[in-house]
Design an enzyme around this catalytic site. Sequence first.
Site, PDB file in Angstrom:
ATOM      1  N   CYS A 145       0.847  -1.196   0.000  1.00  0.00           N
ATOM      2  CA  CYS A 145       0.000   0.000   0.000  1.00  0.00           C
ATOM      3  C   CYS A 145       0.881   1.245   0.000  1.00  0.00           C
ATOM      4  O   CYS A 145       1.857   1.311   0.750  1.00  0.00           O
ATOM      5  CB  CYS A 145      -0.895  -0.009   1.243  1.00  0.00           C
ATOM      6  SG  CYS A 145      -2.001   1.403   1.353  1.00  0.00           S
ATOM      7  N   HIS A 188      -9.160  -3.696  -2.134  1.00  0.00           N
ATOM      8  CA  HIS A 188      -8.154  -2.964  -1.345  1.00  0.00           C
ATOM      9  C   HIS A 188      -8.495  -1.473  -1.318  1.00  0.00           C
ATOM     10  O   HIS A 188      -8.503  -0.846  -0.247  1.00  0.00           O
ATOM     11  CB  HIS A 188      -6.766  -3.207  -1.957  1.00  0.00           C
ATOM     12  CG  HIS A 188      -5.653  -2.453  -1.303  1.00  0.00           C
ATOM     13  ND1 HIS A 188      -4.610  -3.066  -0.637  1.00  0.00           N
ATOM     14  CD2 HIS A 188      -5.415  -1.116  -1.202  1.00  0.00           C
ATOM     15  CE1 HIS A 188      -3.785  -2.134  -0.157  1.00  0.00           C
ATOM     16  NE2 HIS A 188      -4.250  -0.947  -0.488  1.00  0.00           N
ATOM     17  N   GLU A 189      -8.785  -0.905  -2.486  1.00  0.00           N
ATOM     18  CA  GLU A 189      -9.040   0.544  -2.562  1.00  0.00           C
ATOM     19  C   GLU A 189     -10.352   0.921  -1.892  1.00  0.00           C
ATOM     20  O   GLU A 189     -10.446   1.961  -1.230  1.00  0.00           O
ATOM     21  CB  GLU A 189      -9.024   1.018  -4.022  1.00  0.00           C
ATOM     22  CG  GLU A 189      -7.721   0.746  -4.777  1.00  0.00           C
ATOM     23  CD  GLU A 189      -6.475   1.214  -4.045  1.00  0.00           C
ATOM     24  OE1 GLU A 189      -6.547   2.155  -3.226  1.00  0.00           O
ATOM     25  OE2 GLU A 189      -5.403   0.612  -4.274  1.00  0.00           O
ATOM     26  N   HIS A 192     -10.156   1.371   1.814  1.00  0.00           N
ATOM     27  CA  HIS A 192      -9.641   2.674   2.245  1.00  0.00           C
ATOM     28  C   HIS A 192     -10.776   3.648   2.554  1.00  0.00           C
ATOM     29  O   HIS A 192     -10.661   4.493   3.439  1.00  0.00           O
ATOM     30  CB  HIS A 192      -8.760   3.295   1.146  1.00  0.00           C
ATOM     31  CG  HIS A 192      -7.329   2.855   1.173  1.00  0.00           C
ATOM     32  ND1 HIS A 192      -6.469   3.157   2.208  1.00  0.00           N
ATOM     33  CD2 HIS A 192      -6.598   2.155   0.272  1.00  0.00           C
ATOM     34  CE1 HIS A 192      -5.271   2.655   1.934  1.00  0.00           C
ATOM     35  NE2 HIS A 192      -5.316   2.034   0.772  1.00  0.00           N
TER      36      HIS A 192
END
Length: 204
Positions: A145, A188-189, A192
Amino acid sequence: MNGLKFGRYAMMCAIATAMASACCNVTEDGKWTKEELEIIESANPTVKVYTIADQADSLLLRSKSKDLGKAMLQSPEYAKLADAMIATVTSPEQDGVGIAGPQVGILRRIVAVQRLDKEGEPFEVYPNIRITEMRGQMQAGPEGCLSVPGRRGDVLRSRDITISYTSPSSLNDTTEVVQDFTAVIFQHETDHLDGTLYIDKAIE
Ligand code: ZN
């Protein structure tokens, strides 16, 4: 198979998860905050990447992001932010495959993802994104990341998901099925945007 170049994957427990499908109609007509406008204006063409090494940055990275209203999506600032996110993630210093709003200090539901599943592997930007369904077996694969420099870890992710987002051109809700490693990037994004980092989920 795009995933192969990212190393080994262990086959883990079989899970078919139908996630609560939060509706993403653009109803609110929010405005950019002064802080957001300052960040967007500062793009040259890249912007600063927030990392957990800094305490204030770390707090922001742990915050939840808000949707973008219609007026925001039609504003020149939206286009400039989208360009800045792509310039930043593709810069030689970062060289990533995805970036999310909070990573550049913008607590809005926006991500830029490299579409490894499309010809030319373009970066594309998705506002008001949510993952509405995950299917099939979760598999472990290595992740890093931009906001957690110098580390990597294995995370269990689905390889078959449905995403929902607002089309910046038509402003309509749009859904799409995404598979393989590109689906991992989207997970993953999108994490966030809920203040979640991959290190929270890493299994080793
Ligand atoms: Zn990240």
